[in-house]
Design an enzyme around this catalytic site. Structure first.
Site, PDB file in Angstrom:
ATOM      1  N   GLN A   1      53.916  16.336  -2.257  1.00  0.00           N
ATOM      2  CA  GLN A   1      54.402  17.684  -1.980  1.00  0.00           C
ATOM      3  C   GLN A   1      54.725  18.386  -3.306  1.00  0.00           C
ATOM      4  OE1 GLN A   1      58.276  18.880  -0.522  1.00  0.00           O
ATOM      5  NE2 GLN A   1      57.299  19.752   1.304  1.00  0.00           N
TER       6      GLN A   1
ATOM      7  N   TYR B   1      62.826  27.566  -0.744  1.00  0.00           N
ATOM      8  CA  TYR B   1      62.430  27.375  -2.140  1.00  0.00           C
ATOM      9  C   TYR B   1      61.481  28.501  -2.572  1.00  0.00           C
ATOM     10  CZ  TYR B   1      64.988  23.138  -1.330  1.00  0.00           C
ATOM     11  OH  TYR B   1      66.006  22.263  -0.998  1.00  0.00           O
TER      12      TYR B   1
ATOM     13  N   ARG C   1      53.309  23.776   3.985  1.00  0.00           N
ATOM     14  CA  ARG C   1      54.489  23.640   4.840  1.00  0.00           C
ATOM     15  C   ARG C   1      55.267  24.949   4.900  1.00  0.00           C
ATOM     16  NH1 ARG C   1      59.834  19.767   4.982  1.00  0.00           N
ATOM     17  NH2 ARG C   1      59.546  19.085   7.117  1.00  0.00           N
TER      18      ARG C   1
ATOM     19  N   GLY D   1      61.175  12.487   9.909  1.00  0.00           N
ATOM     20  CA  GLY D   1      61.907  12.337   8.661  1.00  0.00           C
ATOM     21  C   GLY D   1      62.924  11.220   8.737  1.00  0.00           C
TER      22      GLY D   1
HETATM   23  C1  PHB Z   1      67.359  18.507   0.921  1.00  0.00           C
HETATM   24  O1  PHB Z   1      67.673  18.203  -0.231  1.00  0.00           O
HETATM   25  O2  PHB Z   1      68.097  18.291   1.881  1.00  0.00           O
HETATM   26  C2  PHB Z   1      66.067  19.150   1.154  1.00  0.00           C
HETATM   27  C3  PHB Z   1      65.154  19.246   0.123  1.00  0.00           C
HETATM   28  C4  PHB Z   1      63.941  19.859   0.353  1.00  0.00           C
HETATM   29  C5  PHB Z   1      63.666  20.376   1.599  1.00  0.00           C
HETATM   30  C6  PHB Z   1      64.560  20.274   2.620  1.00  0.00           C
HETATM   31  C7  PHB Z   1      65.766  19.651   2.394  1.00  0.00           C
HETATM   32  O3  PHB Z   1      62.513  20.985   1.818  1.00  0.00           O
END
Ligand code: PHB
Length: 361
Positions: free
Chosen positions: A105, A186, A233, A320
């Site tokens: 990713q 992000y 994603r 997850g």
């Molecule tokens: C997290 O650090 O909880 C986290 C990181 C990346 C993501 C989602 C959650 O895309």
């Protein structure tokens, strides 16, 4: 009574992504674990962790920063230095030895960073100078997010070039493909959603403009990898990292339709809100805006996973927390075996405890 062969497509059916065959549709979701070594280089325990989970039809690695400025947390691995490429090569070799498949990713955290994590202590960058509510995770503990520096239009080609070079590095590191992280608040998601994008150039305003950076990243990544080796994603209504869009169904239907123009491996959607699970978007409708393969994620279990595939509302399902605690999740699902319980205290950072010590059945 004659028995009827059970030939329904479900989690256990193989699937073809272009020329890549996945043994099942049980996908390991990308999971931030903050356990990279010095220099944000994958180390021995990371090799063990991914090797243990190679039964997944596809592993999607934890988010890996595309550049030194893409970082947002301590201990997340990168894919921009020679040592990081070499570290990841040990991971991909281990997964392939077990017959598994793994995508990396590609991650740029944008404003969800902190100057103390950045090279030379510079401010994090974002589409607009809007500070996120909440706190960054830093080496000095939690610290309030800072007001990021808005990227100039003439800096965006440099960001796209960083994705291209990370995509090339991922190839050198032996991955089977890459996932572009455009979710969860992000950088690319900060461009997509109107709550974080107030730009007045052609990367802001209407949805065509807001998705422009993502599409440029998709194009440059496909140029490196070819068709069906690049996934994307999205998370239309996840509020994690203080982000929102005023019209998520409309925005993300448009994004899904546009993404259908590219030969993607898949579209991967975190459905609803990551923390509350609440859902307002109609994901079956969204799924059908995209003509390629769709990975559903967030809160699925064996039963709901099978049923979303049987209904035709997803092709694969990503798990997850269940993969954190159950390295052999596909076997446990197939045999209806009991599941280990994940321990949230060891999700982020630390050693092998809560990482590589969950037992197989
Ligand atoms: C997290 O650090 O909880 C986290 C990181 C990346 C993501 C989602 C959650 O895309």
């Amino acid at each position: 009574m004659t028995s009827v062969p059970n030939n329904k497509t479900n989690l256990f059916s193989p699937i073809l992504l272009g020329d890549l065959t996945l043994a099942n549709r049980i996908i390991m979701a990308p999971l931030t674990r903050n356990r990279a070594g010095e220099g944000n280089v994958p180390q021995d325990m990371n090799v063990d962790y991914y090797r243990q989970r190679a039964e997944a039809g596809l592993i999607i690695s934890e988010g890996s920063q595309i550049s030194a400025t893409g970082i947002g947390y301590p201990g997340t691995p990168g894919i921009h230095s020679k040592a990081q490429i070499d570290g990841w090569k040990r991971v991909t070799d281990a997964v392939h030895e077990q017959g598994g498949r793994i995508f990396i990713q590609l991650w740029h955290t944008g404003r969800i960073s902190h100057s103390s994590l950045q090279p030379n202590g510079i401010l994090p960058v974002a589409p607009s100078a809007l500070k996120a509510a909440g706190q960054a995770v830093t080496f000095q503990g939690f610290q309030d997010f800072e007001t990021p520096r808005a990227l100039n239009s003439d800096e965006l080609p440099g960001i796209v070039a960083d994705y291209a070079s990370a995509a090339q590095n991922a190839k050198t590191a032996g991955f089977d493909g890459v996932e572009i992280h455009a979710a969860n608040g992000y950088l690319l998601d900060q461009f997509l959603r109107d709550g974080t994008n107030q730009r007045e150039d052609n990367y802001g305003g209407n949805v065509i403009n807001r998705m422009r950076l993502l599409m440029e990243v998709v194009e440059t990544t496909i140029a490196v990898w070819g068709g069906h080796r690049v996934g994307v994603r999205l998370s239309p209504e996840n509020s994690f990292n203080d982000i929102r869009d005023s019209r998520p169904q409309r925005t993300f239907s448009a994004v899904a339709e546009k993404l259908s123009e590219y030969p993607l491996a898949y579209l991967h959607v975190l459905e609803g809100d990551m923390q509350s699970g609440e859902r307002q978007v109609d994901y079956a409708a969204l799924r059908h805006c995209f003509t390629g393969c769709y990975i559903a994620n967030n809160g699925y279990d064996l039963e709901r996973g099978n049923s979303v595939i049987e209904r035709g509302d997803a092709d694969m399902v990503a798990f997850g927390k269940l993969f954190i605690a159950n390295p052999d999740l596909p076997t446990r699902f197939a045999k209806n075996l009991p599941l280990n319980t994940p321990d949230p205290a060891t999700f982020y950072g630390g050693d092998q405890t809560g990482y590589t010590d969950y037992p197989k059945y």
